[in-house]
Design a protein around this motif. Structure first.
Motif, PDB file in Angstrom:
ATOM      1  N   ASP A 120       8.242 100.451  47.709  1.00 34.84           N
ATOM      2  CA  ASP A 120       8.776 101.352  46.670  1.00 34.84           C
ATOM      3  C   ASP A 120       8.174 101.042  45.427  1.00 34.84           C
ATOM      4  O   ASP A 120       8.407 101.574  44.274  1.00 34.84           O
ATOM      5  CB  ASP A 120      10.162 100.353  46.712  1.00 34.84           C
ATOM      6  N   THR A 121       6.950 100.251  45.316  1.00 34.34           N
ATOM      7  CA  THR A 121       6.070 100.598  44.004  1.00 34.34           C
ATOM      8  C   THR A 121       5.225 100.876  43.780  1.00 34.34           C
ATOM      9  O   THR A 121       4.283 101.090  45.420  1.00 34.34           O
ATOM     10  CB  THR A 121       6.589  98.936  43.422  1.00 34.34           C
ATOM     11  N   GLN A 122       4.026 100.853  43.326  1.00 34.29           N
ATOM     12  CA  GLN A 122       2.868 100.872  42.935  1.00 34.29           C
ATOM     13  C   GLN A 122       2.062  99.919  42.411  1.00 34.29           C
ATOM     14  O   GLN A 122       2.978 100.147  41.620  1.00 34.29           O
ATOM     15  CB  GLN A 122       2.479 102.496  43.032  1.00 34.29           C
ATOM     16  N   GLY A 123       1.044 100.208  42.381  1.00 33.88           N
ATOM     17  CA  GLY A 123      -0.034  99.513  41.707  1.00 33.88           C
ATOM     18  C   GLY A 123       0.788  98.219  41.396  1.00 33.88           C
ATOM     19  O   GLY A 123       0.974  97.484  42.758  1.00 33.88           O
ATOM     20  N   THR A 124       0.018  96.990  40.968  1.00 34.88           N
ATOM     21  CA  THR A 124       0.183  95.872  40.967  1.00 34.88           C
ATOM     22  C   THR A 124       1.404  95.298  40.495  1.00 34.88           C
ATOM     23  O   THR A 124       2.013  95.707  40.021  1.00 34.88           O
ATOM     24  CB  THR A 124      -0.352  94.962  39.728  1.00 34.88           C
ATOM     25  N   ILE A 125       1.593  94.039  41.464  1.00 37.70           N
ATOM     26  CA  ILE A 125       3.696  94.291  41.399  1.00 37.70           C
ATOM     27  C   ILE A 125       4.085  92.660  40.611  1.00 37.70           C
ATOM     28  O   ILE A 125       2.979  91.446  39.853  1.00 37.70           O
ATOM     29  CB  ILE A 125       4.090  93.190  42.498  1.00 37.70           C
TER      30      ILE A 125
END
Length: 205
Positions: free
Chosen positions: A189-194
């Motif tokens: 569900d996300t992009q880039g660094t969490i």
């Protein structure tokens, strides 16, 4: 009597398991049993789409079943035999298992799932020497949980901040399946660094 082939990998990581004639997963963490089983199924199906897959309970095993299932297929298809509940295995399973190791079918992968303890020790000892031995110990410590999560994100080639790892472990708890599901949701569900803020958005409060 033929000697069993040796491809011993003792205490190998469940993440690195590969198709081989004998695989023993031993320990009480059911989630690792499931992940190993799914991985072997996927590997076999990718290589041989017609692979036959059989699931049996070693606790309900009757004499002769292994030899029948492991016999060569008419058209030479690969087979995966998954035996769960090996910690409750019948005496007949021990006898037939020891015999099969001596006369193994190279087209068959034997995957044994043992919940822990010493039931069937003679067979377990030979399986450990004949193939891959995967430990499935329950993960209890904070360090182990965070290492598990780090590995999940590393496999997906996603970056996650150390504070986010800790926040996720604290939010989800000790259940390995739930930790993996939470990690997968963040990966999907996300992009880039969490970051810790990302974890808070999904699992805070």
């Amino acid at each position: 009597m033929a000697s069993p082939r040796r491809s011993k990998t003792s205490g190998a990581s469940w993440r690195d398991v590969t198709v081989s004639p004998f695989i023993l997963v031993q320990g009480g963490e059911d989630y690792i049993h499931t992940r190993v089983t799914d991985s072997i199924k996927t590997q076999l199906k990718q290589a041989e789409p017609d692979t036959e897959i059989h699931h049996l309970s070693a606790a309900e095993y009757q004499a002769g079943e292994l030899q029948v299932l492991a016999s060569p297929s008419l058209f030479g298809e690969k087979k995966l035999l998954v035996f769960d509940e090996m910690h409750k295995m019948t005496d007949a399973f021990v006898v037939d298992g020891l015999e099969y190791i001596q006369y193994q079918n190279p087209d068959v992968t034997f995957l044994g799932l043992h919940g822990g303890g010493n039931r069937g020790k003679r067979l377990l000892d030979v399986l450990k020497k004949s193939g891959q031995h995967i430990e499935a110990k329950p993960i209890k410590s904070d360090r182990d949980r965070m290492e598990f999560l780090q590995a999940e994100f590393r496999e997906a080639r996603r970056r996650i901040d150390p504070d986010a790892i800790r926040a996720l472990a604290d939010a989800i708890g000790q259940n390995l399946g739930e930790l993996a599901s939470a990690a997968q949701q963040l990966i999907s569900d996300t992009q880039g660094t969490i970051t810790e803020d990302t974890v808070e958005k999904y699992y805070g409060g």
